[in-house]
Write a protein that holds these residues in place. Structure first.
Motif: not given
Lengths: 136, 297
Positions: A27-41, A61-65
């Protein structure tokens, strides 16, 4: 108490912690990816803006912890360690509940289902397995 | 049965119930049952909550009466009633469950009743298997007879299942009552008690069946697989036999064929279902006990 007398329930809780930890990692990985590729998506599908808008850095951050805590406390359960298992397990459950409140909008039947595991863990650690954490 | 001692059986039942929570299987059963109940409930409740939310957005306010009327409209439709009639296999039962009783709770209960026999297997597959495998029962045998151990374990598993059923019903009814507020409190609680009794009665034969399988094998995983297979396969086979014979009674030869009977509008049918499920339980218990009395522990 040797390892062979470790209660089966504690092993089950540890396995469930690892399982939820793995799900948390995805879940955290997909959120980070979504945020990083925000414009393209958003450029590809403007409807995705609503979903990405809900993803905040705090929730990541909460999810990672939470993911790390789930896995570390799972190891603590298996080793029957008081600090790493019992204390960290309690802390993880409390943080998990906070994470649910932070990331879900409003109280509904699904969000109440998400509370089941942390509440069950708190009950099990403090009622059933309190005396089983024999290592410091 | 001449060695049966209620005090011994009750002590074993009590400790088995408490130990269930300390064992991995018990926790997995509890979590799985609760999560399944919540997911099934959410399938029916989330659309209703969306309706309430939409009413608020349109300026109609979150009036439970409006939502209640919409649910009545939907459940009163011939398609939904027909679907429930087909599921239960009784004419007029759809109307009884959807119009005369709280429809939302009826739908959740029907879905849970279909899943319950399989969920019970997860809580009942390891009543004696592990202890037979590690020869742990030999120590208890010094203090009591086999019949007390066997019936005590079954009673403990039944109590554990009953506690889980009560927990599910209380959670669901409290949620429907306080969050949605679309039904009269009294009728909701009375119907939930009948639903709880239906779950309990349906779980009895499957706990007894799992006890029989559990006492015949030394591998917990093998026991779980066989419990699941013997719960589902006969039901599927008898349904197919129904088709083949062009009959509608074959499925009644297995407890799953009676799963909705306890929610019937006809009291005679309710009593008949209760009796049949009880007889199935006694039958499985006798067979299991016979095998447990003879086997090497």
């Amino acid at each position: 108490m040797s390892e062979s007398t470790r209660p089966g329930g504690l092993i089950a809780l540890a396995i469930l912690n690892f399982l939820f930890g793995a799900i948390g990692f995805l879940v955290v990985s997909s959120r980070v990816l979504s945020l990083a590729m925000k414009e393209q998506v958003i450029a590809q599908d403007p409807r995705m803006e609503v979903i990405i808008h809900d993803i905040t850095v705090t929730s990541i951050i909460f999810g990672t912890v939470l993911t790390v805590l789930l896995i570390v406390s799972g190891v603590g359960y298996l080793k029957q360690k008081r600090k790493l298992g019992y204390l960290l397990g309690n802390l993880t459950s409390v943080i998990w509940m906070g994470y649910i409140i932070l990331t879900t909008s409003g109280f509904n039947i699904m969000s109440s289902a998400l509370f089941l595991f942390p509440v069950l863990t708190l009950m099990m650690l403090n009622v059933m397995f309190k005396e089983d954490f024999i290592n410091p | 049965m001449k060695d049966f001692n209620l005090k011994h059986t009750w002590t074993i039942a009590k400790y088995h119930m408490l130990f269930s929570l300390r064992s991995g299987g018990g926790i997995v059963f509890l979590l799985m049952t609760l999560v399944s109940a919540m997911v099934i409930a959410s399938i029916f409740i989330l659309p209703v909550e969306a309706m309430v939310g939409a009413g608020g957005d349109l300026g109609l306010g979150n009036d439970p009466a409006i939502t209640g009327n919409i649910i009545k409209e939907i459940s009163g439709s011939s398609i939904v009633r027909g679907l429930v009639n087909w599921l239960i296999g009784g004419e007029g039962q759809g109307s009884y469950l959807l119009n005369e009783k709280p429809a939302l709770l009826s739908c959740i209960m029907l879905a849970l009743l279909m899943l319950l026999p399989f969920l019970v297997c997860f809580g009942a597959f390891n009543q004696t298997t592990s202890d037979i495998a590690n020869k742990g029962l030999r120590f208890i045998l010094l203090r009591t007879e086999r019949v007390n151990i066997y019936l005590g374990r079954v009673m403990g598993t039944v109590l554990f299942s009953l506690t889980t059923v009560i927990l599910i019903m209380v959670l669901l009814v409290l949620y429907i009552q306080f969050k949605l507020g679309i039904y009269e409190v009294g009728s909701l609680w009375i119907w939930s008690v009948q639903g709880g009794v239906a779950y309990f009665m349906l779980s009895l034969p499957f706990v007894a069946l799992c006890a029989w399988i559990s006492s015949s094998f030394e591998s917990p995983f093998g026991s779980l697989l066989l419990c699941l297979l013997f719960t589902g396969l006969p039901a599927i086979f008898l349904k197919m036999l129904n088709r083949y014979l062009d009959a509608d009674f074959s499925h009644k030869f297995w407890p799953t064929g009676w799963k909705f009977g306890m929610l019937n509008s006809d009291l005679t049918m309710v009593l008949l279902t209760g009796t049949v499920l009880f007889l199935f339980t006694v039958g499985f218990l006798m067979l299991g006990l016979r095998s447990f009395q003879k086997r090497d522990l």
